[in-house]
Design an enzyme around this catalytic site. Structure first.
Site, short mmCIF file in Angstrom:
data_model
loop_
_atom_site.label_atom_id
_atom_site.label_comp_id
_atom_site.label_asym_id
_atom_site.label_seq_id
_atom_site.Cartn_x
_atom_site.Cartn_y
_atom_site.Cartn_z
N LYS A 24 -34.19 16.15 57.50
CA LYS A 24 -33.65 16.63 58.72
C LYS A 24 -32.73 15.40 59.21
CE LYS A 24 -37.21 20.08 59.71
NZ LYS A 24 -37.99 19.99 58.92
C1 LIG Z 1 -38.45 20.95 57.88
C2 LIG Z 1 -38.97 20.78 56.69
C3 LIG Z 1 -38.98 21.55 55.67
C4 LIG Z 1 -38.32 23.18 55.67
O1 LIG Z 1 -37.08 23.26 55.87
P1 LIG Z 1 -36.26 24.50 56.44
O2 LIG Z 1 -34.88 24.33 56.51
O3 LIG Z 1 -37.11 24.90 57.70
O4 LIG Z 1 -36.76 25.64 55.44
C5 LIG Z 1 -39.37 21.25 54.19
N1 LIG Z 1 -39.90 20.04 54.04
C6 LIG Z 1 -39.82 19.20 55.11
C7 LIG Z 1 -40.46 17.77 54.81
C8 LIG Z 1 -39.45 19.24 56.42
O5 LIG Z 1 -39.53 18.53 57.23
#
Ligand SMILES: *Cc1c(COP(=O)(O)O)cnc(C)c1O
Length: 435
Positions: A107
């Protein structure tokens, strides 16, 4: 480039307005009016370009004229100033490691891009903007880090006391400057309810310029395409890859499909889910039935009504059959998730985190069992977080402790600063109004 609302009841807006608003006035998600095509010779020669050049080329059409080229290049460079290595695990499966950013979470890319865009669009604004985020762990850290030191922006993070891992809590509470952490005596749902109510409260919105940094924002969603281009740049096989994405809100995989529709070769997508199986069910039955979320060991994917799924349907022109051809989805339970962490560690000496493990299980399953010609194919998973962020699950599975990587070593000696608060909106409102 303009963006329309998927509820089709709001005016079209440019990139600046879409990212400042987050959601359209009719509560729909913004979607690009057309999908720009990346030049074919750019894809064919992708190894000759730097990741900064790839970043600019991919993002420029989406941003249009709302950010000057030199500023956009600077924003891109700062967004991706760490590594995105594609690491071979086994003969047929590689791992695109997206955890080398400052908070060890994929993210980081979306949060860094979005924060810099908002800083740019707000550069002449007279009023401060306050970003409110509720987090179950990873989002808050990435957003806080992305916005750290950005002028004119204050960030307030609400997290459930005692329900995030040690590193995650340190990432939220030790930054200082324009970042404030509220430690809420309650659950993630309580935190989210407070944030939602804040956006609807007239007094607050008259006094304070509130914004959300949530994942439906186009400035967080669109730069995630870059992962897939960076992977392709490192892809050594003749055939296009099968790509397995651990999915919760489906923003990441949706960005991958967008990259593919704009010209990037991908043989097939797998949406790897945990017990929260709304999308796997949908692909079987064509019925989309949201459910309350279920807690799992891959908790960043505990989502019962994935907000970005509607964008995936739009990318396939609402055609169920074309979606089903290009994307499959399976639900992996906690037992198979932890078994996968254990087996991959024993066989290949590679440590998966619980989210990457869900993706690995799903990809292996597809390579072994698919009747649709996946046999003989190769693919990669997106490893979305560093295993050290989920120490209990991972250390249990591999039977030894994991070392803290360099990026977070300094946290261990940093001082936690949080404001403890009851899970009560009026309490929160009073605090925010009197700051
Ligand atoms: C947010 C997150 C996801 C999921 O991603 P999306 O874009 O919401 O599908 C998967 N793994 C981790 C570690 C995350 O922080």
């Amino acid at each position: 480039m303009n963006y329309y609302s998927l509820n089709h009841n709001s005016p079209k807006v440019n990139f600046a307005e879409a990212s400042l608003r987050g959601q359209a006035p009719d509560k729909g998600l913004y979607f690009p009016e057309h999908i720009p095509q990346v030049p074919k010779d750019f894809i064919a020669n992708i190894r000759n370009y730097s990741k900064e050049e790839i970043g600019f080329t991919v993002m420029k059409p989406y941003v249009g004229e709302t950010i000057a080229d030199t500023d956009l290049q600077k924003i891109v460079n700062e967004t991706i100033n760490f590594d995105f290595p594609l690491v071979k695990i086994s003969e047929n499966i590689s791992s695109l490691e997206l955890f080398h950013g400052p908070t060890l979470a994929f993210k980081d890319v979306g949060a860094r891009f979005m924060s810099r865009c908002l800083g740019y669009f707000n550069r002449h604004a007279y009023h401060k903007t306050t970003v409110l985020v509720a987090t179950s762990g990873d989002t808050g850290g990435a957003v806080a880090n992305g916005f750290l030191g950005v002028d004119g922006v204050d960030v307030i993070i609400l997290y459930p006391s005692g329900k995030v891992s040690k590193i995650q809590e340190l990432q939220l509470t030790t930054l200082g400057q324009n970042i404030t952490a509220l430690e809420v005596n309650g659950t993630f749902d309580d935190c989210q309810a407070i944030v939602k109510q804040a956006f609807m409260d007239d007094d607050l919105n008259q006094k304070i310029n509130l914004t959300s940094a949530n994942s439906i924002n186009v400035a967080r969603w669109l730069p995630q395409q870059l992962y897939y281009f960076f992977a392709y740049q490192q892809w050594q096989e003749d055939q296009a890859p099968i790509v397995s994405v651990p999915s919760g809100n489906f923003g990441n995989i949706c960005a991958g499909i967008l990259a593919h529709v704009s010209g990037l070769p991908v043989k097939h997508f797998i949406a790897a889910c945990n017990a929260n199986d709304v999308v796997p069910q949908y692909l079987q039955t064509e019925q989309y039935t949201p459910k309350p979320s279920i807690a799992t060991v891959s908790n960043a994917m505990d989502v019962g009504n994935p907000s970005n799924f509607i964008r995936i349907l739009e990318l396939f022109n609402q055609q169920f059959s074309s979606l089903k051809n290009k994307m499959s989805s399976i639900s992996v339970d906690d037992i198979n998730t932890t078994e996968t962490i254990k087996e991959v560690f024993q066989q290949y000496h590679y440590t998966l985190d619980p989210h990457g493990a869900v993706a690995y299980y799903a990809l292996e399953n597809c390579l072994q069992n698919s009747p649709s010609g996946a046999i003989g194919c190769k693919g990669y998973i997106l490893e979305t977080a560093h295993p050290v962020k989920f120490p209990e699950t991972v250390e249990d599975a591999i039977g030894r402790s994991i070392e803290f990587p360099e990026q977070v070593q300094h946290l261990l000696s940093a001082e936690k600063k949080s404001i403890i608060m009851q899970a009560d909106f009026n309490n929160f409102k009073e605090w925010l109004m009197s700051r």
